[in-house]
Design a protein around this motif. Structure first.
Motif, PDB file in Angstrom:
ATOM      1  N   LEU A 209       0.837  -1.209   0.000  1.00 37.78           N
ATOM      2  CA  LEU A 209       0.000   0.000   0.000  1.00 37.78           C
ATOM      3  C   LEU A 209       0.874   1.262   0.000  1.00 37.78           C
ATOM      4  CD1 LEU A 209      -2.846  -1.062   2.457  1.00 37.78           C
ATOM      5  CD2 LEU A 209      -2.984  -0.778   0.002  1.00 37.78           C
ATOM      6  N   ASP A 215       3.529   9.992  -4.905  1.00 35.20           N
ATOM      7  CA  ASP A 215       2.686  11.096  -5.380  1.00 35.20           C
ATOM      8  C   ASP A 215       2.634  12.219  -4.361  1.00 35.20           C
ATOM      9  OD1 ASP A 215       2.265   9.437  -7.439  1.00 35.20           O
ATOM     10  OD2 ASP A 215       0.186   8.950  -6.971  1.00 35.20           O
ATOM     11  N   GLN A 219       4.283  16.012  -4.764  1.00 33.38           N
ATOM     12  CA  GLN A 219       3.440  17.189  -4.935  1.00 33.38           C
ATOM     13  C   GLN A 219       3.431  18.107  -3.726  1.00 33.38           C
ATOM     14  OE1 GLN A 219       1.952  18.094  -7.766  1.00 33.38           O
ATOM     15  NE2 GLN A 219       2.955  16.320  -8.685  1.00 33.38           N
ATOM     16  N   LEU A 274      11.851   0.470  -8.665  1.00 27.76           N
ATOM     17  CA  LEU A 274      11.320   1.725  -9.180  1.00 27.76           C
ATOM     18  C   LEU A 274      12.344   2.853  -9.124  1.00 27.76           C
ATOM     19  CD1 LEU A 274       7.708   1.414  -7.893  1.00 27.76           C
ATOM     20  CD2 LEU A 274       8.453   1.532 -10.249  1.00 27.76           C
ATOM     21  N   GLN A 278      14.083   5.827 -12.226  1.00 32.18           N
ATOM     22  CA  GLN A 278      13.308   6.974 -11.767  1.00 32.18           C
ATOM     23  C   GLN A 278      13.732   8.248 -12.486  1.00 32.18           C
ATOM     24  OE1 GLN A 278      10.444   8.655 -10.576  1.00 32.18           O
ATOM     25  NE2 GLN A 278      10.566   6.700  -9.532  1.00 32.18           N
ATOM     26  N   ARG A 279      12.743   9.091 -12.838  1.00 34.93           N
ATOM     27  CA  ARG A 279      13.070  10.317 -13.567  1.00 34.93           C
ATOM     28  C   ARG A 279      12.762  11.580 -12.782  1.00 34.93           C
ATOM     29  NH1 ARG A 279      10.542   8.852 -19.445  1.00 34.93           N
ATOM     30  NH2 ARG A 279      11.716   6.943 -19.771  1.00 34.93           N
ATOM     31  N   ARG A 283      10.138  12.030  -6.322  1.00 38.54           N
ATOM     32  CA  ARG A 283       9.638  10.653  -6.254  1.00 38.54           C
ATOM     33  C   ARG A 283      10.769   9.700  -5.888  1.00 38.54           C
ATOM     34  NH1 ARG A 283       4.575  10.175  -8.769  1.00 38.54           N
ATOM     35  NH2 ARG A 283       4.804   7.959  -9.097  1.00 38.54           N
ATOM     36  N   TYR A 287      10.599   6.984  -2.871  1.00 39.63           N
ATOM     37  CA  TYR A 287      10.844   5.539  -2.970  1.00 39.63           C
ATOM     38  C   TYR A 287      11.986   5.123  -2.049  1.00 39.63           C
ATOM     39  CZ  TYR A 287       7.531   4.631  -6.654  1.00 39.63           C
ATOM     40  OH  TYR A 287       6.370   4.472  -7.343  1.00 39.63           O
ATOM     41  N   ARG A 340      12.254  17.105 -12.752  1.00 40.82           N
ATOM     42  CA  ARG A 340      12.822  15.972 -13.475  1.00 40.82           C
ATOM     43  C   ARG A 340      14.327  15.909 -13.273  1.00 40.82           C
ATOM     44  NH1 ARG A 340       9.583  13.574 -17.154  1.00 40.82           N
ATOM     45  NH2 ARG A 340      11.323  12.841 -18.384  1.00 40.82           N
TER      46      ARG A 340
END
Lengths: 472, 224
Positions: A209, A215, A219, A274, A278-279, A283, A287, A340
């Motif tokens: 989960l 995300d 953000q 992941l 990753q880009r 994020r 991770y 990015r």
């Protein structure tokens, strides 16, 4: 000393009211940092009191402080100080860029204070039900803060955070209800423990989960991402530790161990796979949190004083390092305008202080000495081998190595190399705001100090681990 | 109240819970789902009332009254308001709908009865047997809610899943005879959350009917 117990909740609450009433302006800019510093001071007060006189409770038995809660209070307080010290400069830059208004700044500050208050409340809660309720409130405050971005992506991130975490907390709540019912029955206890582990695991950003975490971290405004990763995940990890202690007492160590080890391995696998491609650097950090909390779950699965001491130190070090990294990442996003990884080049040439702090933060995260994650990571691995779980720890170390390679590769591409020379861009070194510098360097310094000279913390850590080994 | 009547009323209330959960999963239209939630709230309050009569407990009467106001009144009302603010557009098809979803409820209910068997066997000596035997129903409602959450697209349908989970947890808490403190904590943790989320959502919705922001596709963010 009840004043130390009420202060971590009451002071930020007052801070929230003050921001709501007065708004965000020059006079109130540092209010948040002062409130957070008071929370940290109260945490230190509780810690001293607990080391001297053992655990105590307040508020008609609703609040309880022992060595463990005192330590977590230090984590929350320290991360809160870093996040709030960096807030004025962050908000000033956002206001200047037109991404924030006086109104959003006011509610941002108020909600951050509320978040700190409910996180403290969750840590100080005497029973699991209160802990879950406190975390739920924290999720709400965070959801509001993430959703403030007003973009479509921000709204989606906030929604995912609220829905996934609420579902997790609902499961944890069901587990709490069942624990009260099953008493000492083994089969019933198993159901309750599974529900609680999955619930708190969702909050800690552990697989399966974990989808909300990248995300929301991507953000959230930088100070909020710092609090989310450094404090909220730590409190969720603390929930896992408490559930493991309960489970050990009722079911023996094997059941909780298998459950948590499975969560840990899956989370580390997800994080490693992941991270490689990753880009987005925010994020990427999220991770990495999933992986680090996986290590925490692994330490909890191993159990025993050595592993648990290491796990607690790991939460502290990870909280500080991640706070520094997210604050740095927020600043990078402000100066480059992109999140990015391939949009950022040669940061070290134009922004040496920012790039240096970010790079040092990544090294701290990877567990390089002198940072405290070196000691704690080593402690978890050693405890694992000592407990005869070498077959489990060895593949995990491979995954950790893969994560480290991915992080170094992505970060070095961002920091090193020639800066892009776009026409019209100012050349020369750009200075970092003083308060941001203080937050970044302060966080790194404390993280290193806890690694080199853990002596003031050692007694507290030992007592905290004892709380988990001995009684629920 | 005789023991037989108590058992029958208890089973009636629990049957109502399960039936409304199945309906909430089956029906996609939000206006229908709102009415289903009112019914479920009544069933839940009825469950509280039956337990209150049987246990002669003033506290449980208060809980039942609170549940009636909150779960059959306030939450469905707020939900319907948010649904009314929903911009008019083709309803997003859920991943699983129609008769398949009814099969899913059946499977989830079976699963709940299997998983919760240890809990049923824990019935306290004397009188508590009927209540304990109904615990799997509460678990089934929670599982159905989780299923709705996982298979529906869009903010409001997912919220319906959370409401179902909330009702299921409350049912389990009532049936296990959880103390008042725990019941109140559960209510504070979830209901306050739901109220605030729905309010925030309907505020956002009203504001954004003009813009193109909506959460229904939920695919802005991904690892690309």
């Amino acid at each position: 000393m009840t004043v130390f117990m009420f202060a971590p909740v009451a002071v930020p609450l007052l801070g929230a009211i003050a921001y709501a009433a007065l708004g965000w302006r020059a006079a109130t800019a540092w209010l948040g940092a002062i409130a957070a510093a008071l929370v940290l001071a109260a945490g230190i007060g509780v810690a001293i009191e607990v080391v001297d006189a053992g655990q105590f409770s307040a508020g008609a038995g609703l609040l309880r402080a022992d060595a463990l809660t005192a330590f977590l209070l230090l984590v929350v307080g320290a991360v809160a100080v870093l996040a709030t010290v960096a807030t004025p400069a962050h908000l000033a830059a956002e206001l200047e860029a037109g991404r924030a208004t006086e109104r959003t700044a006011r509610w941002h500050c108020a909600a951050v204070q509320l978040l700190i208050a409910v996180l403290s409340l969750a840590v100080l809660a005497a029973d699991l039900g209160m802990l879950v309720a406190g975390i739920e409130a924290a999720v709400l405050a965070t959801g509001f803060l993430v959703g403030q971005g007003a973009s479509r992506a921000a709204a989606e991130a906030a929604w995912k955070l609220v829905v996934v975490c609420s579902a997790g907390l609902a499961l944890a709540l069901l587990g709490t209800v069942l624990i009260a019912y099953v008493g000492s029955d083994v089969d019933g206890m198993r159901i309750a423990v599974v529900l609680l582990v999955v619930g708190f695991g969702a909050l800690a950003g552990l697989a399966p989960l974990h989808a909300w975490s990248p995300d929301a971290h991507g953000q959230a405004p930088a100070p909020v991402a710092a609090l989310l990763s450094g404090a909220l995940l730590s409190v969720a990890g603390y929930g896992l530790l408490r559930v493991k202690a309960l489970s050990d007492l009722a079911l023996g160590i094997t059941f909780g161990r298998v459950l948590l080890a499975a969560l840990a391995v899956v989370s580390l696998l997800v994080a490693a796979s992941l991270l490689l491609a990753q880009r987005d650097y925010q994020r990427m950090l999220a991770y990495s949190s999933t992986g680090q909390l996986g290590l925490v779950a692994l330490g909890a699965a191993i159990g025993g004083p050595l592993a648990l001491t290491a796990v607690l130190l790991h939460l502290f070090g990870h909280g500080l390092a991640k706070a520094v990294l997210f604050l740095g990442a927020g600043r990078i996003r402000q100066v480059t305008g992109t999140s990015r990884i391939d949009g950022v080049r040669g940061l070290a040439a134009r922004h040496p202080m920012l790039a240096g702090a970010f790079g040092a933060g990544i090294l701290a995260l990877l567990g390089l000495p002198p940072f405290s994650l070196f000691a704690s990571g080593l402690g978890i691995a050693r405890a694992g081998f000592a407990a005869g779980l070498g077959w489990l720890v060895a593949p995990v170390l491979v995954l950790v190595l893969a994560i480290a390679v991915a992080l170094i590769a992505h970060t070095s591409r961002m920091l090193l190399g020639e800066p892009p020379d776009s026409p019209g861009a100012a050349t020369g070194v750009v200075r970092l705001p003083g308060s941001t510098t203080a937050a970044l360097l302060g966080g790194l310094a404390v993280c290193a100090a806890a690694g080199i000279a853990a002596e003031p913390l050692a007694t507290l850590l030992r007592l905290a681990a004892d709380t988990l080994v001995g009684t629920p | 109240m005789t023991e037989a009547l108590y058992t029958q009323l208890l089973d009636l209330a629990c049957g109502g819970l399960l039936l409304t959960a199945a309906l909430a999963l089956w029906r996609v239209r939000l206006a229908v789902v709102v009415r289903v939630f009112v019914l479920q709230g009544v069933a839940l309050a009825g469950l509280g009332a039956v337990l209150a009569i049987h246990g002669v407990s003033v506290q449980l009467w208060a809980v039942a009254a609170g549940l009636l106001v909150l779960r059959a009144g306030v939450l469905p009302y707020l939900f319907s308001r948010a649904a009314a603010a929903e911009p008019v557009r083709a309803a997003a098809r859920p991943l699983v709908a129609g008769s398949v979803s009814l099969l899913a409820v059946a499977a989830l209910t079976l699963l709940a009865f299997v998983v919760a068997r240890p809990l049923v066997e824990l019935a306290p000596p004397g009188g508590g047997k009927a209540a304990s035997a109904a615990i799997p129903v509460g678990v089934a409602v929670v599982l159905t809610g989780f299923f709705v959450l996982a298979t529906r697209r869009g903010a409001l349908p997912q919220l319906a899943g959370l409401l179902l989970m909330d009702n299921g947890i409350t049912a389990v808490a009532l049936l296990t005879g959880a103390g008042l403190a725990l019941l109140v904590q559960a209510a504070v943790a979830l209901d306050v959350l739901l109220v605030l989320v729905i309010l925030q959502l309907s505020a956002t919705r009203t504001r954004e009917t003009v813009g193109d922001t909506d959460l229904d596709e939920l695919r802005e963010l991904r690892d690309s």
